[in-house]
Enzyme design. Sequence first.
Site, PDB file in Angstrom:
ATOM      1  N   ASN A  10      -3.150   6.774   2.391  1.00 43.10           N
ATOM      2  CA  ASN A  10      -2.476   6.127   1.399  1.00 43.10           C
ATOM      3  C   ASN A  10      -3.003   4.463   1.796  1.00 43.10           C
ATOM      4  O   ASN A  10      -3.001   3.780   1.953  1.00 43.10           O
ATOM      5  CB  ASN A  10      -1.065   5.937   1.687  1.00 43.10           C
ATOM      6  CG  ASN A  10      -0.367   4.391   0.140  1.00 43.10           C
ATOM      7  OD1 ASN A  10      -1.415   4.156  -0.604  1.00 43.10           O
ATOM      8  ND2 ASN A  10       0.530   3.699   0.011  1.00 43.10           N
ATOM      9  N   LYS A  12      -3.994   2.194  -0.128  1.00 43.98           N
ATOM     10  CA  LYS A  12      -3.443   1.124  -0.843  1.00 43.98           C
ATOM     11  C   LYS A  12      -4.270   0.016  -1.243  1.00 43.98           C
ATOM     12  O   LYS A  12      -5.567   1.105  -1.760  1.00 43.98           O
ATOM     13  CB  LYS A  12      -2.182  -0.042   0.150  1.00 43.98           C
ATOM     14  CG  LYS A  12      -0.945   0.758   1.332  1.00 43.98           C
ATOM     15  CD  LYS A  12      -0.362   0.412   1.609  1.00 43.98           C
ATOM     16  CE  LYS A  12       0.818   1.420   2.404  1.00 43.98           C
ATOM     17  NZ  LYS A  12       2.219   0.335   2.319  1.00 43.98           N
ATOM     18  N   HIS A 100       6.214   4.760  -5.515  1.00 42.10           N
ATOM     19  CA  HIS A 100       5.656   4.379  -3.691  1.00 42.10           C
ATOM     20  C   HIS A 100       6.900   2.875  -3.831  1.00 42.10           C
ATOM     21  O   HIS A 100       7.041   2.254  -5.173  1.00 42.10           O
ATOM     22  CB  HIS A 100       4.195   4.090  -3.967  1.00 42.10           C
ATOM     23  CG  HIS A 100       4.394   2.858  -2.584  1.00 42.10           C
ATOM     24  ND1 HIS A 100       4.453   1.871  -1.826  1.00 42.10           N
ATOM     25  CD2 HIS A 100       3.948   4.245  -1.319  1.00 42.10           C
ATOM     26  CE1 HIS A 100       3.959   2.262  -0.727  1.00 42.10           C
ATOM     27  NE2 HIS A 100       3.821   3.776   0.267  1.00 42.10           N
ATOM     28  N   GLU A 102       6.062   0.035  -2.665  1.00 39.94           N
ATOM     29  CA  GLU A 102       5.563  -1.548  -3.338  1.00 39.94           C
ATOM     30  C   GLU A 102       5.411  -1.316  -4.829  1.00 39.94           C
ATOM     31  O   GLU A 102       5.169  -2.305  -5.159  1.00 39.94           O
ATOM     32  CB  GLU A 102       4.076  -1.232  -1.833  1.00 39.94           C
ATOM     33  CG  GLU A 102       4.239  -1.596  -1.339  1.00 39.94           C
ATOM     34  CD  GLU A 102       3.815  -1.110   0.166  1.00 39.94           C
ATOM     35  OE1 GLU A 102       1.973  -0.623  -0.486  1.00 39.94           O
ATOM     36  OE2 GLU A 102       3.928  -1.082   1.342  1.00 39.94           O
ATOM     37  N   GLU A 182      10.054   8.029   2.569  1.00 41.11           N
ATOM     38  CA  GLU A 182      10.081   6.395   3.347  1.00 41.11           C
ATOM     39  C   GLU A 182      10.516   5.233   3.424  1.00 41.11           C
ATOM     40  O   GLU A 182      10.745   4.489   1.904  1.00 41.11           O
ATOM     41  CB  GLU A 182       8.059   6.190   2.849  1.00 41.11           C
ATOM     42  CG  GLU A 182       7.479   7.088   2.824  1.00 41.11           C
ATOM     43  CD  GLU A 182       5.793   6.029   2.117  1.00 41.11           C
ATOM     44  OE1 GLU A 182       4.774   6.322   2.506  1.00 41.11           O
ATOM     45  OE2 GLU A 182       5.372   5.320   1.282  1.00 41.11           O
ATOM     46  N   GLY A 188       4.429  -0.575   7.111  1.00 41.66           N
ATOM     47  CA  GLY A 188       3.900  -1.821   8.064  1.00 41.66           C
ATOM     48  C   GLY A 188       4.474  -2.047   8.410  1.00 41.66           C
ATOM     49  O   GLY A 188       3.868  -3.470   8.792  1.00 41.66           O
ATOM     50  N   SER A 228       4.874   3.512   9.055  1.00 41.83           N
ATOM     51  CA  SER A 228       4.272   3.050  11.015  1.00 41.83           C
ATOM     52  C   SER A 228       4.208   4.728  11.442  1.00 41.83           C
ATOM     53  O   SER A 228       4.701   4.862  12.389  1.00 41.83           O
ATOM     54  CB  SER A 228       5.171   3.183  11.414  1.00 41.83           C
ATOM     55  OG  SER A 228       5.439   1.741  10.724  1.00 41.83           O
TER      56      SER A 228
END
Length: 266
Positions: A10, A12, A100, A102, A182, A188, A228
């Site tokens: 991904n 991003k 996701h 985010e 996730e 991250g 991560s």
Amino acid sequence: MARKPLMAGNWKMNNTYAEAVVLAQTISNNFDKHWTDSVDVLVCPPSIDLKPVNTVFEFDHQPIQIGAQNVYWEPKGAFTGEVSVPMLKDVHCTCSIVGHSERRGYFGETNEDVNRKVRALLDGGLYAVACVGESLSVRDEGGAEEFVCAQVRAAFAGLEPEEAGKCVVAEDKIRKMIIAYEPIWAIGTGRTATPEQAQDMCAAIRTTLADMFGAETADEMRILYGGSMNVGNVEQLLAQPDIDGGLVGGASLKADQFVQLVKACL
Ligand code: PGA
């Protein structure tokens, strides 16, 4: 049963057009197409980079799939800024990430939105990589499993077992819906869930899928871990019985690291 692993990158909101081409080309140069006999490989660049990245892989005859990071459920019309399933199909995407954290956190994507996107992808012959995951506060309060399994139920609400499990036919291959677990606190941050934490949640997700679609279908569906994941922890994570691959952010932006993650699935 033995599920074929999937390693997904991904990207991003990273990489200009030129940078995307260089990264795709470097992955391709270091990629053995026979690897995909035993691992599926997916790259999800920004929408504007889908076409050039796919051109690199197709030119090199690399069986690396491309997918979007987001999609809108209407096929076309006055929806400024959105990209539709037919548009993704047209540039040879096999799937899109949906839900996701985010997108949920920064752009207000709801469980209902995720479900509409899953349905639109399904109807268009693409599969979804449906992301679920809890925040640190939800985990600390002890509600992580309930929260995540509710997200799974919401994402796939209204799907028949054959739709979740065997529905999507593309390039002569049957593709199934995918879940990516996730934990938000691991994305991250460099802080990975322990293999045991990840396994426990992925097992709970599979139990939820079995409840929704039956044990056989749940057994065939792939559940990825994301947050991560890197070359140092991938082996232990993939050794867990209910973890069928990874959805990787940071480490997928370096060709050598992404290729190593793919090789860890062999
Ligand atoms: P990360 O991102 O690997 O950089 O933690 C994973 C993701 O958000 O998909």
